[in-house]
Design a protein around this motif. Structure first.
Motif, PDB file in Angstrom:
ATOM      1  N   ARG A 321      -1.637  63.398   9.047  1.00 46.52           N
ATOM      2  CA  ARG A 321      -1.307  62.925   7.909  1.00 46.52           C
ATOM      3  C   ARG A 321      -1.789  63.680   6.674  1.00 46.52           C
ATOM      4  NH1 ARG A 321      -3.662  56.958   6.588  1.00 46.52           N
ATOM      5  NH2 ARG A 321      -1.703  56.543   8.042  1.00 46.52           N
ATOM      6  N   ASP A 322      -1.046  63.808   5.454  1.00 41.35           N
ATOM      7  CA  ASP A 322      -1.182  64.633   4.209  1.00 41.35           C
ATOM      8  C   ASP A 322      -2.791  63.925   3.611  1.00 41.35           C
ATOM      9  OD1 ASP A 322       0.787  66.210   4.602  1.00 41.35           O
ATOM     10  OD2 ASP A 322       1.999  65.069   3.308  1.00 41.35           O
ATOM     11  N   HIS A 323      -3.556  64.893   3.294  1.00 40.95           N
ATOM     12  CA  HIS A 323      -4.792  64.508   2.456  1.00 40.95           C
ATOM     13  C   HIS A 323      -4.511  63.459   1.366  1.00 40.95           C
ATOM     14  CE1 HIS A 323      -7.140  66.754   5.446  1.00 40.95           C
ATOM     15  NE2 HIS A 323      -6.556  67.839   5.191  1.00 40.95           N
ATOM     16  N   ASP A 324      -3.412  63.758   0.592  1.00 41.60           N
ATOM     17  CA  ASP A 324      -3.200  63.052  -0.583  1.00 41.60           C
ATOM     18  C   ASP A 324      -2.669  61.653  -0.076  1.00 41.60           C
ATOM     19  OD1 ASP A 324      -4.018  65.073  -2.078  1.00 41.60           O
ATOM     20  OD2 ASP A 324      -2.131  65.854  -2.219  1.00 41.60           O
ATOM     21  N   GLN A 325      -2.105  61.665   0.982  1.00 45.04           N
ATOM     22  CA  GLN A 325      -1.450  60.116   1.442  1.00 45.04           C
ATOM     23  C   GLN A 325      -2.514  59.235   1.804  1.00 45.04           C
ATOM     24  OE1 GLN A 325       0.933  60.621   4.704  1.00 45.04           O
ATOM     25  NE2 GLN A 325       1.678  58.357   4.840  1.00 45.04           N
ATOM     26  N   GLY A 326      -2.427  57.971   1.242  1.00 44.27           N
ATOM     27  CA  GLY A 326      -3.440  56.828   1.172  1.00 44.27           C
ATOM     28  C   GLY A 326      -3.119  55.953   2.115  1.00 44.27           C
ATOM     29  N   HIS A 327      -4.020  55.139   2.610  1.00 47.90           N
ATOM     30  CA  HIS A 327      -3.611  54.096   3.713  1.00 47.90           C
ATOM     31  C   HIS A 327      -2.751  52.987   3.223  1.00 47.90           C
ATOM     32  CE1 HIS A 327      -6.867  55.663   6.136  1.00 47.90           C
ATOM     33  NE2 HIS A 327      -7.811  55.323   5.373  1.00 47.90           N
ATOM     34  N   GLY A 328      -1.782  52.683   4.074  1.00 48.20           N
ATOM     35  CA  GLY A 328      -0.853  51.739   3.884  1.00 48.20           C
ATOM     36  C   GLY A 328      -1.392  50.245   4.043  1.00 48.20           C
ATOM     37  N   PHE A 329      -0.444  49.149   3.833  1.00 46.69           N
ATOM     38  CA  PHE A 329      -0.793  47.847   3.768  1.00 46.69           C
ATOM     39  C   PHE A 329      -1.490  47.495   5.195  1.00 46.69           C
ATOM     40  CE2 PHE A 329       0.161  43.522   4.761  1.00 46.69           C
ATOM     41  CZ  PHE A 329      -0.352  42.834   3.625  1.00 46.69           C
ATOM     42  N   GLY A 330      -0.837  47.921   6.127  1.00 47.82           N
ATOM     43  CA  GLY A 330      -1.177  47.513   7.446  1.00 47.82           C
ATOM     44  C   GLY A 330      -2.526  47.827   7.807  1.00 47.82           C
ATOM     45  N   LEU A 331      -2.959  49.200   7.529  1.00 49.64           N
ATOM     46  CA  LEU A 331      -4.394  49.695   7.975  1.00 49.64           C
ATOM     47  C   LEU A 331      -5.463  49.250   6.924  1.00 49.64           C
ATOM     48  CD1 LEU A 331      -3.838  53.698   8.664  1.00 49.64           C
ATOM     49  CD2 LEU A 331      -4.233  51.702  10.257  1.00 49.64           C
ATOM     50  N   SER A 332      -5.152  49.299   5.867  1.00 47.61           N
ATOM     51  CA  SER A 332      -5.898  48.232   4.695  1.00 47.61           C
ATOM     52  C   SER A 332      -6.434  46.841   5.185  1.00 47.61           C
ATOM     53  CB  SER A 332      -5.367  48.197   3.341  1.00 47.61           C
ATOM     54  OG  SER A 332      -4.978  49.524   2.958  1.00 47.61           O
ATOM     55  N   THR A 333      -5.295  46.273   5.637  1.00 44.63           N
ATOM     56  CA  THR A 333      -5.535  44.928   6.049  1.00 44.63           C
ATOM     57  C   THR A 333      -6.226  44.754   7.317  1.00 44.63           C
ATOM     58  OG1 THR A 333      -3.199  44.128   5.055  1.00 44.63           O
ATOM     59  CG2 THR A 333      -4.480  42.695   6.571  1.00 44.63           C
ATOM     60  N   LEU A 334      -6.089  45.913   8.231  1.00 41.61           N
ATOM     61  CA  LEU A 334      -6.830  45.711   9.473  1.00 41.61           C
ATOM     62  C   LEU A 334      -8.269  46.069   9.328  1.00 41.61           C
ATOM     63  CD1 LEU A 334      -4.440  47.519  12.199  1.00 41.61           C
ATOM     64  CD2 LEU A 334      -5.482  45.069  12.174  1.00 41.61           C
ATOM     65  N   ALA A 335      -8.398  47.079   8.290  1.00 41.57           N
ATOM     66  CA  ALA A 335      -9.924  47.383   8.097  1.00 41.57           C
ATOM     67  C   ALA A 335     -10.737  46.191   7.590  1.00 41.57           C
ATOM     68  CB  ALA A 335     -10.008  48.349   6.972  1.00 41.57           C
ATOM     69  N   ASP A 336      -9.972  45.324   6.809  1.00 41.48           N
ATOM     70  CA  ASP A 336     -10.750  44.132   6.381  1.00 41.48           C
ATOM     71  C   ASP A 336     -10.845  43.140   7.394  1.00 41.48           C
ATOM     72  OD1 ASP A 336     -10.478  45.066   3.679  1.00 41.48           O
ATOM     73  OD2 ASP A 336      -8.507  43.992   3.226  1.00 41.48           O
ATOM     74  N   ARG A 337      -9.913  43.037   8.341  1.00 40.67           N
ATOM     75  CA  ARG A 337     -10.238  41.994   9.562  1.00 40.67           C
ATOM     76  C   ARG A 337     -11.226  42.575  10.645  1.00 40.67           C
ATOM     77  NH1 ARG A 337      -4.104  40.497  11.269  1.00 40.67           N
ATOM     78  NH2 ARG A 337      -5.109  39.184  12.615  1.00 40.67           N
ATOM     79  N   VAL A 338     -11.363  43.880  10.708  1.00 33.71           N
ATOM     80  CA  VAL A 338     -12.363  44.617  11.330  1.00 33.71           C
ATOM     81  C   VAL A 338     -13.753  44.289  10.850  1.00 33.71           C
ATOM     82  CG1 VAL A 338     -13.333  46.597  12.587  1.00 33.71           C
ATOM     83  CG2 VAL A 338     -10.750  46.090  12.544  1.00 33.71           C
ATOM     84  N   ARG A 339     -13.848  44.617   9.690  1.00 37.62           N
ATOM     85  CA  ARG A 339     -15.109  44.441   8.755  1.00 37.62           C
ATOM     86  C   ARG A 339     -15.529  42.919   8.807  1.00 37.62           C
ATOM     87  NH1 ARG A 339     -13.216  48.345   5.231  1.00 37.62           N
ATOM     88  NH2 ARG A 339     -12.191  46.847   4.050  1.00 37.62           N
ATOM     89  N   ALA A 340     -14.632  42.296   8.813  1.00 38.33           N
ATOM     90  CA  ALA A 340     -14.893  40.759   8.914  1.00 38.33           C
ATOM     91  C   ALA A 340     -15.880  40.444  10.105  1.00 38.33           C
ATOM     92  CB  ALA A 340     -13.851  39.700   8.642  1.00 38.33           C
ATOM     93  N   LEU A 341     -15.501  41.100  11.378  1.00 33.04           N
ATOM     94  CA  LEU A 341     -16.337  40.932  12.505  1.00 33.04           C
ATOM     95  C   LEU A 341     -17.447  41.627  12.818  1.00 33.04           C
ATOM     96  CD1 LEU A 341     -12.920  40.274  14.753  1.00 33.04           C
ATOM     97  CD2 LEU A 341     -14.057  38.751  13.667  1.00 33.04           C
ATOM     98  N   GLY A 342     -17.827  42.431  11.649  1.00 29.84           N
ATOM     99  CA  GLY A 342     -19.084  43.427  11.786  1.00 29.84           C
ATOM    100  C   GLY A 342     -18.614  44.737  12.370  1.00 29.84           C
TER     101      GLY A 342
END
Length: 362
Positions: A321-342
Protein backbone atom coordinates in the motif's frame (compact mmCIF):
# COMPACT_ATOMS: atom_id res chain seq x y z
CA UNK A 1 -58.75 14.85 23.68
CA UNK A 2 -55.11 13.72 23.61
CA UNK A 3 -54.03 16.25 26.25
CA UNK A 4 -56.12 14.47 28.85
CA UNK A 5 -53.80 11.46 28.52
CA UNK A 6 -50.53 13.38 28.44
CA UNK A 7 -47.85 10.65 28.92
CA UNK A 8 -45.34 13.26 30.17
CA UNK A 9 -47.49 14.19 33.18
CA UNK A 10 -45.98 12.51 36.27
CA UNK A 11 -48.57 10.17 37.79
CA UNK A 12 -47.40 10.83 41.34
CA UNK A 13 -47.94 14.57 40.93
CA UNK A 14 -51.45 13.86 39.70
CA UNK A 15 -52.18 11.90 42.85
CA UNK A 16 -50.70 14.66 45.04
CA UNK A 17 -52.72 17.31 43.21
CA UNK A 18 -56.10 15.69 43.76
CA UNK A 19 -55.38 14.74 47.38
CA UNK A 20 -54.12 18.21 48.31
CA UNK A 21 -56.91 19.99 46.46
CA UNK A 22 -59.52 17.78 48.13
CA UNK A 23 -58.01 18.31 51.58
CA UNK A 24 -57.84 22.06 50.97
CA UNK A 25 -61.51 22.18 50.01
CA UNK A 26 -62.53 20.26 53.15
CA UNK A 27 -60.46 22.50 55.41
CA UNK A 28 -62.00 25.60 53.84
CA UNK A 29 -65.46 24.32 54.74
CA UNK A 30 -64.38 23.96 58.38
CA UNK A 31 -62.49 27.25 58.73
CA UNK A 32 -64.78 30.26 59.23
CA UNK A 33 -64.85 32.66 56.27
CA UNK A 34 -67.13 35.17 54.60
CA UNK A 35 -69.52 34.19 51.83
CA UNK A 36 -67.50 36.15 49.28
CA UNK A 37 -64.25 34.47 50.32
CA UNK A 38 -65.87 31.06 50.10
CA UNK A 39 -67.29 31.78 46.65
CA UNK A 40 -63.89 33.02 45.43
CA UNK A 41 -62.20 30.02 47.01
CA UNK A 42 -64.36 27.41 45.31
CA UNK A 43 -64.28 29.32 42.02
CA UNK A 44 -60.49 29.03 42.29
CA UNK A 45 -60.78 25.30 43.03
CA UNK A 46 -62.91 24.80 39.92
CA UNK A 47 -60.38 26.78 37.87
CA UNK A 48 -57.52 24.54 39.05
CA UNK A 49 -59.54 21.42 38.25
CA UNK A 50 -60.00 22.71 34.70
CA UNK A 51 -56.36 23.77 34.28
CA UNK A 52 -54.79 20.60 35.66
CA UNK A 53 -55.48 18.23 32.72
CA UNK A 54 -54.49 20.98 30.28
CA UNK A 55 -51.05 21.59 31.78
CA UNK A 56 -48.16 20.72 29.39
CA UNK A 57 -45.10 18.96 30.77
CA UNK A 58 -42.76 19.37 27.83
CA UNK A 59 -41.57 22.50 25.99
CA UNK A 60 -43.03 23.10 22.56
CA UNK A 61 -46.36 21.46 23.36
CA UNK A 62 -48.48 24.66 23.24
CA UNK A 63 -50.79 25.81 26.04
CA UNK A 64 -47.83 27.60 27.64
CA UNK A 65 -50.07 30.14 29.37
CA UNK A 66 -51.68 27.33 31.34
CA UNK A 67 -48.54 26.93 33.48
CA UNK A 68 -48.44 30.49 34.92
CA UNK A 69 -52.26 30.49 35.17
CA UNK A 70 -52.10 27.35 37.34
CA UNK A 71 -49.43 28.90 39.57
CA UNK A 72 -51.53 32.08 39.92
CA UNK A 73 -54.54 29.96 40.85
CA UNK A 74 -52.52 28.06 43.47
CA UNK A 75 -51.30 31.35 44.96
CA UNK A 76 -54.87 32.67 45.03
CA UNK A 77 -55.91 29.78 47.28
CA UNK A 78 -53.73 31.27 50.00
CA UNK A 79 -55.61 34.57 49.77
CA UNK A 80 -59.08 33.02 49.85
CA UNK A 81 -58.78 30.73 52.86
CA UNK A 82 -56.64 27.65 52.22
CA UNK A 83 -55.03 27.86 55.67
CA UNK A 84 -51.63 27.03 54.18
CA UNK A 85 -52.62 23.62 52.79
CA UNK A 86 -52.11 24.83 49.22
CA UNK A 87 -48.30 24.88 49.44
CA UNK A 88 -47.82 21.48 47.71
CA UNK A 89 -49.83 22.89 44.79
CA UNK A 90 -47.38 25.78 44.62
CA UNK A 91 -44.50 23.30 44.37
CA UNK A 92 -46.26 21.52 41.51
CA UNK A 93 -46.85 24.84 39.74
CA UNK A 94 -43.23 25.90 40.12
CA UNK A 95 -41.96 22.53 38.84
CA UNK A 96 -44.31 22.78 35.86
CA UNK A 97 -42.90 26.20 34.97
CA UNK A 98 -39.40 24.72 34.87
CA UNK A 99 -40.53 21.83 32.66
CA UNK A 100 -42.31 24.08 30.17
CA UNK A 101 -40.17 27.22 30.05
CA UNK A 102 -36.76 26.07 31.25
CA UNK A 103 -34.93 27.22 34.35
CA UNK A 104 -34.14 30.80 33.28
CA UNK A 105 -37.58 31.85 32.10
CA UNK A 106 -39.21 30.03 35.00
CA UNK A 107 -37.00 31.94 37.44
CA UNK A 108 -38.01 35.26 35.86
CA UNK A 109 -41.70 34.34 36.12
CA UNK A 110 -41.23 33.41 39.79
CA UNK A 111 -39.56 36.76 40.51
CA UNK A 112 -42.60 38.50 39.00
CA UNK A 113 -44.93 36.39 41.14
CA UNK A 114 -42.80 37.22 44.18
CA UNK A 115 -43.33 40.93 43.61
CA UNK A 116 -47.07 40.34 43.37
CA UNK A 117 -47.02 38.36 46.64
CA UNK A 118 -45.46 41.30 48.42
CA UNK A 119 -47.94 43.88 47.10
CA UNK A 120 -51.30 42.06 47.04
CA UNK A 121 -51.44 41.09 50.76
CA UNK A 122 -51.15 44.79 51.62
CA UNK A 123 -54.61 45.35 50.08
CA UNK A 124 -55.97 42.76 52.51
CA UNK A 125 -54.75 44.79 55.47
CA UNK A 126 -51.63 42.75 56.20
CA UNK A 127 -48.33 44.33 57.18
CA UNK A 128 -45.29 44.42 54.97
CA UNK A 129 -43.52 42.11 57.44
CA UNK A 130 -46.26 39.47 57.03
CA UNK A 131 -46.11 39.82 53.25
CA UNK A 132 -42.32 39.45 53.20
CA UNK A 133 -42.47 36.47 55.58
CA UNK A 134 -45.02 34.64 53.40
CA UNK A 135 -43.01 35.45 50.27
CA UNK A 136 -39.82 34.15 51.89
CA UNK A 137 -41.47 30.82 52.74
CA UNK A 138 -42.76 30.44 49.19
CA UNK A 139 -39.35 31.44 47.82
CA UNK A 140 -37.63 28.67 49.79
CA UNK A 141 -40.18 26.15 48.59
CA UNK A 142 -39.75 27.38 45.01
CA UNK A 143 -35.99 26.92 45.17
CA UNK A 144 -36.53 23.34 46.35
CA UNK A 145 -39.06 22.66 43.56
CA UNK A 146 -36.77 24.22 40.93
CA UNK A 147 -33.89 22.05 42.10
CA UNK A 148 -35.99 18.89 41.78
CA UNK A 149 -37.25 19.97 38.37
CA UNK A 150 -33.69 20.68 37.24
CA UNK A 151 -32.63 17.17 38.24
CA UNK A 152 -35.53 15.64 36.30
CA UNK A 153 -34.74 17.77 33.24
CA UNK A 154 -31.10 16.69 33.29
CA UNK A 155 -32.19 13.07 33.61
CA UNK A 156 -34.45 13.54 30.58
CA UNK A 157 -31.59 15.07 28.60
CA UNK A 158 -29.30 12.20 29.57
CA UNK A 159 -31.95 9.68 28.51
CA UNK A 160 -32.37 11.41 25.16
CA UNK A 161 -28.59 11.49 24.67
CA UNK A 162 -28.27 7.79 25.48
CA UNK A 163 -31.08 7.06 23.02
CA UNK A 164 -29.31 9.09 20.30
CA UNK A 165 -25.99 7.33 20.93
CA UNK A 166 -27.69 3.94 20.87
CA UNK A 167 -29.31 4.68 17.53
CA UNK A 168 -26.01 5.99 16.13
CA UNK A 169 -24.18 2.88 17.34
CA UNK A 170 -26.78 0.60 15.77
CA UNK A 171 -26.54 2.49 12.48
CA UNK A 172 -22.75 2.17 12.54
CA UNK A 173 -22.99 -1.52 13.27
CA UNK A 174 -25.48 -2.00 10.46
CA UNK A 175 -23.13 -0.22 8.06
CA UNK A 176 -20.25 -2.40 9.24
CA UNK A 177 -22.28 -5.59 8.84
CA UNK A 178 -23.36 -4.58 5.34
CA UNK A 179 -19.80 -3.73 4.34
CA UNK A 180 -18.31 -6.88 5.84
CA UNK A 181 -20.91 -9.35 4.62
CA UNK A 182 -22.49 -8.02 1.43
CA UNK A 183 -19.28 -6.30 0.32
CA UNK A 184 -17.33 -9.54 0.63
CA UNK A 185 -19.85 -11.52 -1.39
CA UNK A 186 -20.16 -8.91 -4.12
CA UNK A 187 -16.39 -8.69 -4.50
CA UNK A 188 -16.07 -12.45 -4.95
CA UNK A 189 -19.04 -12.47 -7.36
CA UNK A 190 -17.43 -9.70 -9.43
CA UNK A 191 -14.13 -11.55 -9.68
CA UNK A 192 -15.92 -14.82 -10.55
CA UNK A 193 -17.94 -13.22 -13.32
CA UNK A 194 -14.82 -11.57 -14.72
CA UNK A 195 -13.18 -15.00 -14.79
CA UNK A 196 -16.26 -16.45 -16.53
CA UNK A 197 -16.05 -13.75 -19.16
CA UNK A 198 -12.36 -14.51 -19.69
CA UNK A 199 -12.93 -18.28 -19.88
CA UNK A 200 -16.10 -18.32 -21.99
CA UNK A 201 -14.38 -19.06 -25.32
CA UNK A 202 -11.30 -21.07 -24.35
CA UNK A 203 -12.67 -22.90 -21.29
CA UNK A 204 -16.48 -22.82 -21.35
CA UNK A 205 -16.81 -25.45 -18.60
CA UNK A 206 -14.67 -23.33 -16.26
CA UNK A 207 -16.74 -20.27 -17.20
CA UNK A 208 -19.98 -22.04 -16.29
CA UNK A 209 -18.43 -23.17 -13.00
CA UNK A 210 -17.63 -19.54 -12.17
CA UNK A 211 -21.22 -18.57 -12.99
CA UNK A 212 -22.51 -21.37 -10.75
CA UNK A 213 -20.35 -20.19 -7.85
CA UNK A 214 -21.46 -16.60 -8.43
CA UNK A 215 -25.08 -17.74 -8.26
CA UNK A 216 -24.46 -19.54 -4.96
CA UNK A 217 -22.73 -16.48 -3.50
CA UNK A 218 -25.62 -14.29 -4.62
CA UNK A 219 -27.99 -16.55 -2.69
CA UNK A 220 -25.73 -16.32 0.36
CA UNK A 221 -25.56 -12.52 0.05
CA UNK A 222 -29.35 -12.29 -0.05
CA UNK A 223 -29.60 -14.56 3.01
CA UNK A 224 -27.11 -12.37 4.90
CA UNK A 225 -29.02 -9.22 3.98
CA UNK A 226 -32.29 -10.71 5.20
CA UNK A 227 -30.67 -11.76 8.49
CA UNK A 228 -29.25 -8.37 9.46
CA UNK A 229 -32.37 -6.54 8.33
CA UNK A 230 -34.57 -8.91 10.34
CA UNK A 231 -32.56 -8.65 13.55
CA UNK A 232 -29.76 -6.27 14.50
CA UNK A 233 -27.43 -8.80 16.02
CA UNK A 234 -24.12 -10.41 14.97
CA UNK A 235 -24.59 -12.67 11.98
CA UNK A 236 -24.19 -16.39 12.72
CA UNK A 237 -21.08 -17.94 11.27
CA UNK A 238 -23.00 -20.43 9.12
CA UNK A 239 -23.15 -22.95 11.95
CA UNK A 240 -19.35 -23.13 12.29
CA UNK A 241 -17.28 -22.14 15.29
CA UNK A 242 -13.68 -21.06 15.83
CA UNK A 243 -11.12 -21.98 13.20
CA UNK A 244 -13.67 -24.03 11.26
CA UNK A 245 -15.60 -20.84 10.41
CA UNK A 246 -12.37 -19.11 9.36
CA UNK A 247 -11.31 -22.09 7.26
CA UNK A 248 -14.65 -22.13 5.47
CA UNK A 249 -14.37 -18.41 4.81
CA UNK A 250 -10.89 -18.86 3.33
CA UNK A 251 -12.16 -21.71 1.15
CA UNK A 252 -14.87 -19.45 -0.26
CA UNK A 253 -12.12 -17.45 -2.02
CA UNK A 254 -11.06 -20.48 -4.05
CA UNK A 255 -11.30 -19.81 -7.79
CA UNK A 256 -10.79 -16.06 -7.52
CA UNK A 257 -7.34 -16.18 -9.11
CA UNK A 258 -5.55 -15.81 -5.77
CA UNK A 259 -4.19 -18.80 -3.87
CA UNK A 260 -5.61 -18.69 -0.35
CA UNK A 261 -4.26 -20.77 2.53
CA UNK A 262 -5.26 -20.84 6.16
CA UNK A 263 -3.62 -22.54 9.12
CA UNK A 264 -3.92 -22.73 12.90
CA UNK A 265 -0.95 -22.60 15.26
CA UNK A 266 -0.99 -23.53 18.92
CA UNK A 267 -3.63 -25.35 20.94
CA UNK A 268 -7.04 -24.10 19.91
CA UNK A 269 -9.42 -23.09 22.71
CA UNK A 270 -12.97 -21.79 22.79
CA UNK A 271 -13.36 -18.04 22.33
CA UNK A 272 -16.10 -15.64 23.30
CA UNK A 273 -18.77 -15.22 20.59
CA UNK A 274 -17.89 -11.53 20.11
CA UNK A 275 -14.22 -12.39 19.66
CA UNK A 276 -15.06 -15.12 17.13
CA UNK A 277 -17.18 -12.71 15.12
CA UNK A 278 -14.49 -10.01 15.08
CA UNK A 279 -11.82 -12.50 13.94
CA UNK A 280 -14.17 -13.68 11.21
CA UNK A 281 -14.69 -10.09 10.06
CA UNK A 282 -10.96 -9.35 10.14
CA UNK A 283 -10.19 -12.34 7.91
CA UNK A 284 -13.09 -11.42 5.66
CA UNK A 285 -11.90 -7.83 5.32
CA UNK A 286 -8.28 -8.86 4.80
CA UNK A 287 -9.07 -11.36 2.04
CA UNK A 288 -11.53 -9.01 0.35
CA UNK A 289 -8.97 -6.19 0.31
CA UNK A 290 -6.40 -8.51 -1.24
CA UNK A 291 -8.77 -9.19 -4.13
CA UNK A 292 -9.62 -5.53 -4.54
CA UNK A 293 -6.29 -3.81 -4.21
CA UNK A 294 -3.24 -6.04 -3.70
CA UNK A 295 -2.72 -7.57 -7.17
CA UNK A 296 -1.37 -10.56 -5.25
CA UNK A 297 -0.81 -14.14 -6.34
CA UNK A 298 -1.29 -15.65 -2.90
CA UNK A 299 -2.50 -14.75 0.58
CA UNK A 300 -2.02 -16.63 3.83
CA UNK A 301 -4.14 -16.46 6.96
CA UNK A 302 -2.67 -17.66 10.26
CA UNK A 303 -4.58 -18.03 13.52
CA UNK A 304 -2.20 -18.40 16.48
CA UNK A 305 -3.27 -19.27 20.02
CA UNK A 306 -0.77 -17.81 22.47
CA UNK A 307 -0.85 -17.47 26.24
CA UNK A 308 -3.61 -15.01 27.12
CA UNK A 309 -4.29 -13.93 23.56
CA UNK A 310 -5.15 -15.05 20.06
CA UNK A 311 -3.52 -13.55 16.97
CA UNK A 312 -4.83 -13.52 13.40
CA UNK A 313 -2.49 -12.46 10.60
CA UNK A 314 -3.43 -12.05 6.92
CA UNK A 315 -0.37 -11.58 4.69
CA UNK A 316 -0.20 -11.35 0.88
CA UNK A 317 2.57 -11.11 -1.70
CA UNK A 318 1.06 -8.19 -3.58
CA UNK A 319 2.19 -4.65 -4.29
CA UNK A 320 1.57 -3.34 -0.78
CA UNK A 321 0.00 0.00 0.00
CA UNK A 322 1.12 3.54 -0.73
CA UNK A 323 2.18 5.37 2.43
CA UNK A 324 -0.17 8.26 1.60
CA UNK A 325 -3.14 5.92 1.32
CA UNK A 326 -5.27 5.98 4.48
CA UNK A 327 -7.40 3.23 5.95
CA UNK A 328 -10.76 2.62 4.36
CA UNK A 329 -14.12 2.39 6.10
CA UNK A 330 -13.82 -1.35 6.62
CA UNK A 331 -10.48 -1.31 8.46
CA UNK A 332 -11.43 1.75 10.51
CA UNK A 333 -14.64 0.08 11.65
CA UNK A 334 -12.83 -3.17 12.42
CA UNK A 335 -10.22 -1.32 14.48
CA UNK A 336 -13.00 0.15 16.63
CA UNK A 337 -14.57 -3.26 17.12
CA UNK A 338 -11.24 -4.85 18.04
CA UNK A 339 -10.45 -2.08 20.54
CA UNK A 340 -13.89 -2.51 22.10
CA UNK A 341 -12.83 -6.08 23.00
CA UNK A 342 -9.51 -4.93 24.48
CA UNK A 343 -7.42 -5.89 21.45
CA UNK A 344 -5.40 -4.17 18.74
CA UNK A 345 -5.56 -4.10 14.96
CA UNK A 346 -2.46 -3.11 13.00
CA UNK A 347 -1.69 -3.10 9.30
CA UNK A 348 1.15 -2.12 7.01
CA UNK A 349 3.53 -3.17 4.32
CA UNK A 350 5.67 -6.25 4.96
CA UNK A 351 8.92 -7.37 3.30
CA UNK A 352 6.72 -8.34 0.38
CA UNK A 353 3.10 -7.37 0.16
CA UNK A 354 0.77 -6.21 2.91
CA UNK A 355 -0.01 -7.60 6.38
CA UNK A 356 -3.07 -7.21 8.60
CA UNK A 357 -2.71 -8.31 12.24
CA UNK A 358 -5.39 -8.59 14.92
CA UNK A 359 -4.67 -9.45 18.56
CA UNK A 360 -7.45 -10.22 21.03
CA UNK A 361 -7.27 -11.28 24.69
CA UNK A 362 -8.51 -14.82 25.30
Amino acid sequence: MAWKRDPDRPMLLGLVFWLVLGATAVINLVVPSTVLERILFFADVVLLCVLWPMMPWQPGRGRHLVAPAFLAGALALGLTGSAGTHFPLLLIGVANLAFVYGMRIASAILVAFGAVLIVVPLFYGRTIVDALGQTAVIAVMSVFAMGMASAVLKARQLTDRVRELTVAEERGRMAAEMHDSIGHHLTVIKVGLENAERFRDRRPEAAWEEVRQAKELTTAALADARRWVRALRPLPLNGNLGSAALQRLADSFTGTGVTVTFQVSGTERELEPDAELVLYRVLQEGLTNVLRHAEAGSVRGTLTFEKGKVVLVIADDGKGRDHDQGHGFGLSTLADRVRALGGTLTSGNAAKGFELRAELPS
